[in-house]
Design a protein around this motif. Structure first.
Motif, PDB file in Angstrom:
ATOM      1  N   PHE A   1      48.143   9.996 -32.018  1.00 60.71           N
ATOM      2  CA  PHE A   1      47.369   8.742 -31.810  1.00 60.71           C
ATOM      3  C   PHE A   1      47.103   8.473 -30.289  1.00 60.71           C
ATOM      4  N   GLY A   2      48.469   8.369 -29.430  1.00 60.86           N
ATOM      5  CA  GLY A   2      48.316   8.256 -28.272  1.00 60.86           C
ATOM      6  C   GLY A   2      47.533   9.342 -27.444  1.00 60.86           C
ATOM      7  N   SER A   3      47.993  10.548 -27.565  1.00 61.17           N
ATOM      8  CA  SER A   3      47.409  11.687 -26.790  1.00 61.17           C
ATOM      9  C   SER A   3      46.055  11.992 -27.310  1.00 61.17           C
TER      10      SER A   3
ATOM     11  N   PHE B   1      42.522  14.845 -32.662  1.00 66.74           N
ATOM     12  CA  PHE B   1      43.120  13.900 -33.669  1.00 66.74           C
ATOM     13  C   PHE B   1      42.935  14.254 -35.192  1.00 66.74           C
ATOM     14  N   VAL B   2      41.765  14.788 -35.624  1.00 67.44           N
ATOM     15  CA  VAL B   2      41.628  15.144 -36.799  1.00 67.44           C
ATOM     16  C   VAL B   2      42.591  16.201 -37.542  1.00 67.44           C
ATOM     17  N   PHE B   3      42.647  17.293 -36.805  1.00 65.82           N
ATOM     18  CA  PHE B   3      43.564  18.554 -37.106  1.00 65.82           C
ATOM     19  C   PHE B   3      45.006  18.437 -37.070  1.00 65.82           C
ATOM     20  N   ALA B   4      45.280  17.335 -36.283  1.00 70.71           N
ATOM     21  CA  ALA B   4      46.788  17.188 -36.225  1.00 70.71           C
ATOM     22  C   ALA B   4      47.261  16.593 -37.506  1.00 70.71           C
ATOM     23  N   PHE B   5      46.456  16.108 -38.475  1.00 74.55           N
ATOM     24  CA  PHE B   5      46.935  15.734 -39.447  1.00 74.55           C
ATOM     25  C   PHE B   5      47.389  16.905 -40.707  1.00 74.55           C
ATOM     26  N   VAL B   6      46.601  18.000 -40.386  1.00 76.38           N
ATOM     27  CA  VAL B   6      46.761  19.158 -41.316  1.00 76.38           C
ATOM     28  C   VAL B   6      48.225  19.425 -41.438  1.00 76.38           C
ATOM     29  N   PRO B   7      48.922  19.815 -40.094  1.00 71.88           N
ATOM     30  CA  PRO B   7      50.335  20.110 -40.487  1.00 71.88           C
ATOM     31  C   PRO B   7      51.128  19.090 -41.115  1.00 71.88           C
ATOM     32  N   MET B   8      50.842  17.847 -40.905  1.00 69.09           N
ATOM     33  CA  MET B   8      51.492  16.582 -41.358  1.00 69.09           C
ATOM     34  C   MET B   8      51.643  16.696 -42.852  1.00 69.09           C
TER      35      MET B   8
END
Length: 506
Positions: free
Chosen positions: A76-78, A271-278
């Motif tokens: 979120f911050g980055s 931001f969008v693709f950071a949720f894939v590893p999660m």
């Protein structure tokens, strides 16, 4: 078989980086790719630089332990940092036609502020690059089934990345980042589809996470909780703005418009693709709960690689580890280059003013080599998690460099004295709380340091001036006029260089 695929990909990507080095003829090519990067390449290098080990290994591990509330700093911050850079900082900085972010502090505030902020920026990279080197050791250890130790993997990874960064600089970083962005996106989507099919669809995972309370994001209505939440958010959102790697992507752009929108789009994609590893890591709690239970407290960063190795077919493993290595390599190469260029330009060069461009280029490469060795040694001896190493890296720039940068651009009354007081107040407050404060202070050290820095800037700028300051420097920089300040023996000389505006250029 997987190990041989990894080795082949590693060799090919290094070769591509070395090929890109043929375009490096001077320091401008090495530091900012000659300001020739097109929109698609700027977007790719913004995205790929930030999509690093913490995104694939650190963030998912933190999400499993703490839910969305725990990952407020990153992504979120980055991602907001990159968007804010594009909207508010890219255009004015691009017009100044600088080589490093340290050059801004020199032109706006003088040599003293330049040195202090440059040192802070270089130190901040130890944590970020250290996280990438740590992740390289982890990946080589996992894919070799323990045949390559983590320490050996760290040295193998850092040395091979050094090879093309040493010769190719920003051109090599940009070209390899473009390739690595494609591999990251394809690899993450492919393995996401594979895992989704195993667990019964995305909806199944999302509903399970919701019922487990993993989507709780906002803090409880308690003052301490709210302050801690804001502090975590701004650490990377604001502390990452005065960083050389972000600045390099702005300055490497072919035009001001590309600098602005390349940063915004790159941050949005991150931001969008950071949720894939999660999503992948949480899927492990459904596919192999025993493995998750065994690793969650001991080494949660291994959960996602272990899931892929144990449950996915070979091709999916190749795609995942290709994406993971791409993420680490793109981030590591950029964060090796950025502090090395900054230190050489803003610390070494003023000490040897007669240095030719060829000698400066050689110095940049030498510093890159030295920094690689130092950061690998730091990573080998660090006990912090990948996520914490990255999050902690930005505290020093948050308390020392952000306020002078923001006020230097947007507050015409900011002075040299104000910047020095801001740096002193921010740093001393931050260190005092870290060293002498309670273990869990009411106001986190970095947040208190930021507030103290802002107060110091206001007081120092509005008080009677004891430090020499040119009152016209702000407007000159805003118009694209670059005034170099050289403070020596109490005298100030001004060298004016006109930087053509975007309209004049074209």
């Amino acid at each position: 078989m997987l190990l041989w695929f990894v080795i082949a990909y590693w060799v090919i990507s290094v070769g591509i980086g070395l090929y890109a080095s043929l375009r490096v003829h001077n320091t401008k090519d090495f530091a900012v790719a000659g300001r020739h990067l097109p929109f698609y390449m700027v977007t790719a290098t913004v995205f790929a630089t930030w999509f690093g080990s913490e995104t694939v290994l650190g963030i998912p591990a933190t999400f499993l332990n703490e839910g969305l509330h725990g990952v407020v700093a990153d992504p979120f911050g980055s991602s907001l940092c990159l968007i804010l850079v594009g909207l508010f900082f890219a255009a004015p900085l691009y017009r100044m036609n600088l080589l490093t972010i340290g050059d801004f502090y020199k032109k706006r505030y003088g040599r003293g502020v330049e040195v202090l902020t440059t040192i802070a920026i270089v130190i901040s990279y130890l944590g970020w690059v250290g996280a990438q080197v740590t992740a390289l050791g982890l990946v080589f250890n996992v894919v070799s089934d323990g045949e390559v130790s983590k320490l050996a993997g760290m040295w193998i990874g850092s040395i091979t990345i050094l090879i093309y960064t040493f010769f190719g600089g920003m051109w090599a970083v940009a070209v390899t980042d473009f390739l690595q962005m494609i591999i990251i996106v394809l690899g993450m989507l492919w393995i996401g589809g594979e895992v989704s099919g195993m667990v019964g669809g995305v909806g199944t995972v999302v509903e399970h996470a919701r019922q487990a309370g993993k989507f709780a994001f906002w803090p409880a209505p308690d003052a301490k909780e709210v302050i801690g939440f804001v502090a975590a958010w701004i650490t990377m959102m604001l502390g990452s703005i005065p960083q050389q790697d972000v600045f390099q992507r702005v300055q490497s752009s072919k035009s001001e418009k590309i600098a602005v929108w390349g940063s915004v789009l790159g941050g949005s994609l991150y931001f969008v693709f950071a949720f894939v590893p999660m999503f992948l890591a949480y899927s492990a709690t459904l596919l192999d709960p025993k493995m998750v239970a065994d690793l969650i407290d001991s080494d949660s960063q291994l959960i996602l690689p272990r899931l892929v190795l144990d449950k996915a077919p070979l091709f999916a493993q190749v795609m995942f580890f290709g994406a993971l290595l791409s993420a680490i390599k793109s981030c590591a190469s950029a964060t090796l280059l950025a502090p090395s260029v900054t230190f050489t330009e803003n610390i070494l060069r003023p000490m040897v003013p007669q240095m030719s461009d060829r000698q400066l280029l050689r110095a940049m490469r030498t510093v890159t080599l030295i920094f690689t060795v130092l950061v690998t040694l730091y990573a080998m001896n660090s006990k912090a998690s990948i996520f914490k190493m990255v999050e902690n890296a930005y505290q020093v720039t948050l308390v020392m460099a952000f306020i002078p940068l923001a006020c230097g651009i947007y507050w015409k009354r900011a002075t040299n004295q104000g910047a020095l007081v801001a740096i002193f107040c921010g740093l001393s407050t931050w260190l005092s709380i870290l060293v002498f404060g309670p273990e869990d202070p009411f106001i986190p050290a970095q947040f208190a340091g930021l507030i103290a820095s802002a107060v110091g800037m206001a007081v120092g700028s509005l008080a009677p001036q004891l430090v020499r300051h040119d009152p016209h420097i702000h407007e000159a920089l805003r118009r694209g006029q670059a005034h170099l300040h050289h403070h020596a023996a109490g005298q100030t000389s001004h060298v004016t260089e006109h930087v053509p505006s975007h309209a004049e250029r074209g």
